[in-house]
Design a protein around this motif. Sequence first.
Motif, PDB file in Angstrom:
ATOM      1  N   THR A 261       8.043 -18.551   9.363  1.00 47.39           N
ATOM      2  CA  THR A 261       8.821 -19.315   7.869  1.00 47.39           C
ATOM      3  C   THR A 261       9.713 -20.354   8.843  1.00 47.39           C
ATOM      4  OG1 THR A 261       9.184 -17.504   6.636  1.00 47.39           O
ATOM      5  CG2 THR A 261      10.823 -19.190   6.620  1.00 47.39           C
ATOM      6  N   GLY A 262       9.422 -21.564   8.738  1.00 48.81           N
ATOM      7  CA  GLY A 262       9.791 -22.660   9.861  1.00 48.81           C
ATOM      8  C   GLY A 262       8.611 -23.467  10.657  1.00 48.81           C
ATOM      9  N   VAL A 263       8.132 -22.643  10.802  1.00 45.18           N
ATOM     10  CA  VAL A 263       7.104 -23.458  11.585  1.00 45.18           C
ATOM     11  C   VAL A 263       6.460 -24.126  11.771  1.00 45.18           C
ATOM     12  CG1 VAL A 263       5.120 -22.644  14.188  1.00 45.18           C
ATOM     13  CG2 VAL A 263       7.785 -21.600  12.965  1.00 45.18           C
ATOM     14  N   PRO A 264       6.234 -25.413  12.079  1.00 44.92           N
ATOM     15  CA  PRO A 264       4.692 -26.424  11.554  1.00 44.92           C
ATOM     16  C   PRO A 264       3.416 -25.757  11.458  1.00 44.92           C
ATOM     17  CG  PRO A 264       6.793 -27.327  12.758  1.00 44.92           C
ATOM     18  CD  PRO A 264       7.167 -26.274  13.164  1.00 44.92           C
ATOM     19  N   SER A 265       2.945 -26.584   9.784  1.00 42.75           N
ATOM     20  CA  SER A 265       1.495 -26.367   9.786  1.00 42.75           C
ATOM     21  C   SER A 265       0.748 -26.568  10.973  1.00 42.75           C
ATOM     22  CB  SER A 265       1.323 -26.296   8.487  1.00 42.75           C
ATOM     23  OG  SER A 265       1.499 -28.058   7.842  1.00 42.75           O
ATOM     24  N   ARG A 266       0.892 -27.675  11.752  1.00 45.39           N
ATOM     25  CA  ARG A 266       0.172 -28.071  12.600  1.00 45.39           C
ATOM     26  C   ARG A 266      -0.294 -26.341  13.756  1.00 45.39           C
ATOM     27  NH1 ARG A 266       4.716 -30.879  13.567  1.00 45.39           N
ATOM     28  NH2 ARG A 266       5.803 -30.200  15.776  1.00 45.39           N
ATOM     29  N   PHE A 267       0.518 -25.336  13.599  1.00 42.12           N
ATOM     30  CA  PHE A 267       1.022 -24.773  14.286  1.00 42.12           C
ATOM     31  C   PHE A 267      -0.005 -23.642  13.756  1.00 42.12           C
ATOM     32  CE2 PHE A 267       3.192 -25.737  18.083  1.00 42.12           C
ATOM     33  CZ  PHE A 267       4.230 -26.027  17.592  1.00 42.12           C
ATOM     34  N   SER A 268      -1.282 -22.665  15.030  1.00 41.70           N
ATOM     35  CA  SER A 268      -2.138 -21.559  13.555  1.00 41.70           C
ATOM     36  C   SER A 268      -2.497 -20.856  15.092  1.00 41.70           C
ATOM     37  CB  SER A 268      -3.183 -22.075  12.801  1.00 41.70           C
ATOM     38  OG  SER A 268      -4.051 -22.581  14.042  1.00 41.70           O
ATOM     39  N   GLY A 269      -2.692 -19.815  14.552  1.00 41.05           N
ATOM     40  CA  GLY A 269      -3.155 -18.851  15.439  1.00 41.05           C
ATOM     41  C   GLY A 269      -3.891 -18.244  15.016  1.00 41.05           C
ATOM     42  N   SER A 270      -5.490 -17.566  16.236  1.00 43.99           N
ATOM     43  CA  SER A 270      -6.488 -16.949  15.655  1.00 43.99           C
ATOM     44  C   SER A 270      -7.030 -16.047  16.414  1.00 43.99           C
ATOM     45  CB  SER A 270      -7.481 -17.794  15.065  1.00 43.99           C
ATOM     46  OG  SER A 270      -7.685 -18.343  16.470  1.00 43.99           O
ATOM     47  N   THR A 271      -8.430 -15.037  16.332  1.00 42.05           N
ATOM     48  CA  THR A 271      -8.384 -14.292  17.393  1.00 42.05           C
ATOM     49  C   THR A 271     -10.500 -14.423  17.247  1.00 42.05           C
ATOM     50  OG1 THR A 271      -8.394 -12.144  18.691  1.00 42.05           O
ATOM     51  CG2 THR A 271      -8.814 -12.439  16.105  1.00 42.05           C
ATOM     52  N   SER A 272     -10.612 -13.836  18.178  1.00 43.28           N
ATOM     53  CA  SER A 272     -12.219 -14.152  18.906  1.00 43.28           C
ATOM     54  C   SER A 272     -12.694 -12.890  19.811  1.00 43.28           C
ATOM     55  CB  SER A 272     -12.870 -15.780  18.535  1.00 43.28           C
ATOM     56  OG  SER A 272     -14.334 -15.509  18.651  1.00 43.28           O
ATOM     57  N   GLY A 273     -13.588 -12.123  18.828  1.00 45.23           N
ATOM     58  CA  GLY A 273     -14.129 -11.089  20.242  1.00 45.23           C
ATOM     59  C   GLY A 273     -12.474 -10.687  20.884  1.00 45.23           C
ATOM     60  N   THR A 274     -12.186 -10.689  22.242  1.00 41.44           N
ATOM     61  CA  THR A 274     -10.719 -10.367  22.589  1.00 41.44           C
ATOM     62  C   THR A 274      -9.925 -11.450  23.085  1.00 41.44           C
ATOM     63  OG1 THR A 274     -11.811 -10.821  25.007  1.00 41.44           O
ATOM     64  CG2 THR A 274     -12.433  -8.209  24.139  1.00 41.44           C
ATOM     65  N   ASP A 275     -10.068 -12.488  22.118  1.00 44.04           N
ATOM     66  CA  ASP A 275      -8.757 -14.021  23.012  1.00 44.04           C
ATOM     67  C   ASP A 275      -8.694 -14.054  21.954  1.00 44.04           C
ATOM     68  OD1 ASP A 275     -11.573 -15.645  25.141  1.00 44.04           O
ATOM     69  OD2 ASP A 275     -10.658 -13.769  25.694  1.00 44.04           O
ATOM     70  N   PHE A 276      -7.229 -14.794  22.246  1.00 43.65           N
ATOM     71  CA  PHE A 276      -5.988 -15.262  20.619  1.00 43.65           C
ATOM     72  C   PHE A 276      -6.287 -16.562  21.136  1.00 43.65           C
ATOM     73  CE2 PHE A 276      -5.431 -10.432  19.072  1.00 43.65           C
ATOM     74  CZ  PHE A 276      -5.516  -9.877  19.598  1.00 43.65           C
ATOM     75  N   THR A 277      -5.710 -17.052  20.183  1.00 44.28           N
ATOM     76  CA  THR A 277      -5.938 -18.711  20.270  1.00 44.28           C
ATOM     77  C   THR A 277      -4.602 -20.066  19.836  1.00 44.28           C
ATOM     78  OG1 THR A 277      -8.274 -19.340  20.891  1.00 44.28           O
ATOM     79  CG2 THR A 277      -7.003 -21.166  20.178  1.00 44.28           C
ATOM     80  N   LEU A 278      -3.701 -19.898  20.841  1.00 47.86           N
ATOM     81  CA  LEU A 278      -2.760 -21.193  19.117  1.00 47.86           C
ATOM     82  C   LEU A 278      -3.006 -21.757  19.560  1.00 47.86           C
ATOM     83  CD1 LEU A 278       0.211 -21.392  18.283  1.00 47.86           C
ATOM     84  CD2 LEU A 278       0.874 -22.073  21.148  1.00 47.86           C
TER      85      LEU A 278
END
Lengths: 118, 107
Positions: B56-73
């Motif tokens: 909460t409060g973090v700008p929406s331009r930041f996002s996180g995801s995952t694909s396979g064994t990798d995680f991405t910011l």
Amino acid sequence: DVQLVESGGNLVQPGGSLTLSCAASGFTFSSYWMHWVRQAPGKGLVWVSHIFNDGVTTTYADSVKGRFTISRDNAKNTLYLQMTSLRAEDTAVYYCARGGNDWSFDSWGQGTLVTVSS
Amino acid sequence: DIQMTQSPLSLSASVGDRVTITCRPSQSIDIYLNWYQQKPGRAPTLLIHATSRLRTGVPSRFSGSTSGTDFTLTISSLQPEDFATYYCQQTSTRPYTFGPGTKVDLK
């Protein structure tokens, strides 16, 4: 607002002891896990220790096990880290952090510097 | 212990750029991957927990995801206040290990 304020950092000789404190306010301290995390100068973050909200269950990084003791006083809203047999490699800024959703660390103090040197 | 690797360890970017940082754990951590931002001389702050849940409060331009064994910011459009070091952390298994950090600076 959640506030965590560490204190107790100092210059200490190798083999010495020190106790850090973290005063919590703005939330129900007794309901949250708490952690200590350290950061050596110019280096990354390293988790040190954690304590359940009841103060009974604790865990430690291998590097500090047997030398550091985490504790809490829920009546005083304060977290502690007793450090003994200090080594040069324990030199770091020590942060306390609150355990949040999904076991993340959702609030951090400003840190207190411990320097171990002769 | 679960080892966390991040790439790149540093990157130079301009305001408005799309920035992607990758984190790879040495073993499965389910969804328990968090991202923190740290500015010089300051404490870290939580950006994302459980892979993709924006604090909460973090700008929406930041996002996180995952694909396979990798995680991405991902930072969709870098802002001046985003120049900082970013750390991933797994909270699947104690000890709760952090990645080495990715320093984002101005090109």
